[in-house]
Enzyme design. Structure first.
Site, PDB file in Angstrom:
ATOM      1  N   ASP A  68       0.806  -1.250   0.056  1.00 43.35           N
ATOM      2  CA  ASP A  68       0.017   0.030  -0.056  1.00 43.35           C
ATOM      3  C   ASP A  68       0.756   1.236  -0.058  1.00 43.35           C
ATOM      4  O   ASP A  68       0.304   2.389   0.299  1.00 43.35           O
ATOM      5  CB  ASP A  68      -0.910  -0.017   1.161  1.00 43.35           C
ATOM      6  CG  ASP A  68      -0.265  -0.060   2.631  1.00 43.35           C
ATOM      7  OD1 ASP A  68       0.928  -0.242   2.471  1.00 43.35           O
ATOM      8  OD2 ASP A  68      -1.077   0.070   3.774  1.00 43.35           O
ATOM      9  N   GLU A  69       2.068   1.100  -0.457  1.00 48.02           N
ATOM     10  CA  GLU A  69       2.774   2.584  -0.329  1.00 48.02           C
ATOM     11  C   GLU A  69       3.922   2.445  -1.440  1.00 48.02           C
ATOM     12  O   GLU A  69       4.441   1.294  -1.807  1.00 48.02           O
ATOM     13  CB  GLU A  69       3.392   2.891   0.972  1.00 48.02           C
ATOM     14  CG  GLU A  69       4.404   1.749   1.590  1.00 48.02           C
ATOM     15  CD  GLU A  69       5.155   2.022   2.917  1.00 48.02           C
ATOM     16  OE1 GLU A  69       5.622   2.986   3.035  1.00 48.02           O
ATOM     17  OE2 GLU A  69       4.962   1.180   3.819  1.00 48.02           O
TER      18      GLU A  69
END
Length: 386
Positions: free
Chosen positions: A103-104
């Site tokens: 998620d990053e």
DNA sequence: TCTGGGGTCCTAGGACCC
DNA sequence: TCTGGGGTCCTAGGACCC
């Protein structure tokens, strides 16, 4: 020339993904977690966080804090899909995208940013686009390197945008607790606190580097440099997984050998499936065993040939388990495979090796096993006899 | 309410080789 | 006959991150 690095971090990603799948969850306190008594919270949305619920908290405790909590079982393959779309969206701006986790990511926007009146405009656009096309919220940090960008994206959540310049490090970074630094966890923070180092500023100005070296090891210099805002701005693209593992915690601690064996079998099958899906083989097998005391051992073994097959994984895992048998009740077991390579590169290595003609029967058998993904020596030997 | 699951990286000791 | 010093590989353990 200073670069412009973005760190883009999806806010409570798994919980948000669940809200996309089931919009009726919106506005309710939601966590993604396993459904067993022994599960912990994987991700809590902001409504749940308001009750004090957070990641890694036992689900029972979370329910105590928030009786109306909606507990959702994770849909991990859907998260993978969404994550890919997220990365693609960022890649539509620049090819220089480094995926830091599901998620990053970091993105080098040095060139892209020139087309915008202000850096904020680009960040806004990305935020808006993620929200409109994928229904995902994100926080964005903008800085001259990866470390500062990451620290910046942490400063405003959710849906924040923060620019952190090197000249602002003393003002904005130094007051933060050392434990807020990426890479400084609980243990390291405690050791630093014992030296009277509480903030990043304290760490920056601590004069005795030899003492710090005992705590920080070979990272000492780079950690101190980070305190001054000096860090890498290099974007590493497409790094293949280095290891893959599959593990499980039992509902009740187990003592029965055959039951534990059955779990190893199941894990081997699951792991092999994932390896095949991603076209990977590896030649270091490991198992982990966590006893009821929570003491955890890891045992590993390097093979002279790579494997991928469930039977081979299972066989190796059981050999490691048998060598380390203990009568203690077992809480959790896992199987891992590391030193991964793509199957195609393994084949190239194998064909290079073949020019040297393996001389012993053992070598021939191993090569056959590797090529055929045949797990046991027995089967390869029987092939040879034909 | 006891403590998931999937990863990466570092350290340290022993084996082994030159 | 009480003893070198690198370098690399393997294994175990642990810290940390999401």
């Amino acid at each position: 020339m200073a670069r412009v690095i973005f760190h883009i971090d999806l806010n409570s990603f798994y919980a948000s993904a669940e809200e996309v799948l089931d919009p009726s969850l919106k506005g309710k306190p939601v966590v993604v977690s396993g459904l067993s008594r022994r599960s912990v919270v994987s991700t809590a949305n902001y409504e749940a966080r308001a009750y004090g619920v957070h990641s890694a908290m036992p689900i029972q405790e979370a329910l105590e804090l928030c009786p109306d909590l909606v507990v959702v079982k994770g849909h991990y393959s859907y998260y993978e899909e969404l994550s890919e779309k997220f990365m693609k969206l960022i890649q539509s701006y620049t090819p220089y995208v480094e995926q830091a986790s599901i998620d990053e990511c970091y993105a080098d926007m040095t060139e892209v940013i020139k087309r915008y009146p202000r850096p904020l405009d680009l960040a806004w656009q990305i935020q808006r686009q993620l929200k409109e096309t994928l229904q995902l919220k994100c926080s964005i940090g903008v800085a001259p390197n990866k470390f500062l960008a990451k620290m910046a994206s942490d400063m405003r959540k959710p849906m924040g945008i923060t620019i952190l310049r090197k000249s602002e490090v003393r003002k904005k970074l130094w007051p933060l607790s050392v434990s807020d630094m990426v890479g400084i966890g609980k243990k390291t923070a405690k050791a630093l606190n014992a030296l009277g180092i509480e903030t990043i500023g304290d760490l920056a100005e601590y004069p005795q580097h030899e003492i710090l070296h005992k705590i920080l090891g070979k990272n000492t210099t780079s950690v101190i440099q980070r305190c001054y805002g000096i860090a890498s701005d290099e974007i590493t693209m497409n790094s293949d997984a280095k290891s893959m593992s599959q593990s499980t915690t039992f509902l009740e601690d187990l003592t029965d050998y055959d039951e534990i064996r059955a779990y190893f079998k199941k894990l081997a099958v699951q792991l092999s499936q994932r390896l095949k899906q991603s076209g990977m083989m590896g030649n270091v097998v490991s198992i982990s065993v966590r006893y009821y005391t929570f003491e955890t051992i890891v045992r590993s073994k390097r093979l002279t040939y790579p494997i991928q097959d469930a039977d081979a994984l299972f066989e190796q895992a059981m050999m490691l388990y048998d060598e380390n048998q203990d009568e203690m009740a077992v809480r959790h077991v896992g199987i891992g495979l590391s030193h991964l390579n793509t199957v195609s590169s393994q084949k190239i290595q194998l064909s290079l090796f073949e020019e040297f003609k393996p001389s012993t029967t053992d070598d021939v058998i191993k090569d056959l096993n590797a090529q055929l993904s045949v797990p046991s020596l027995v089967r390869a030997s029987s092939l040879l006899k034909k």
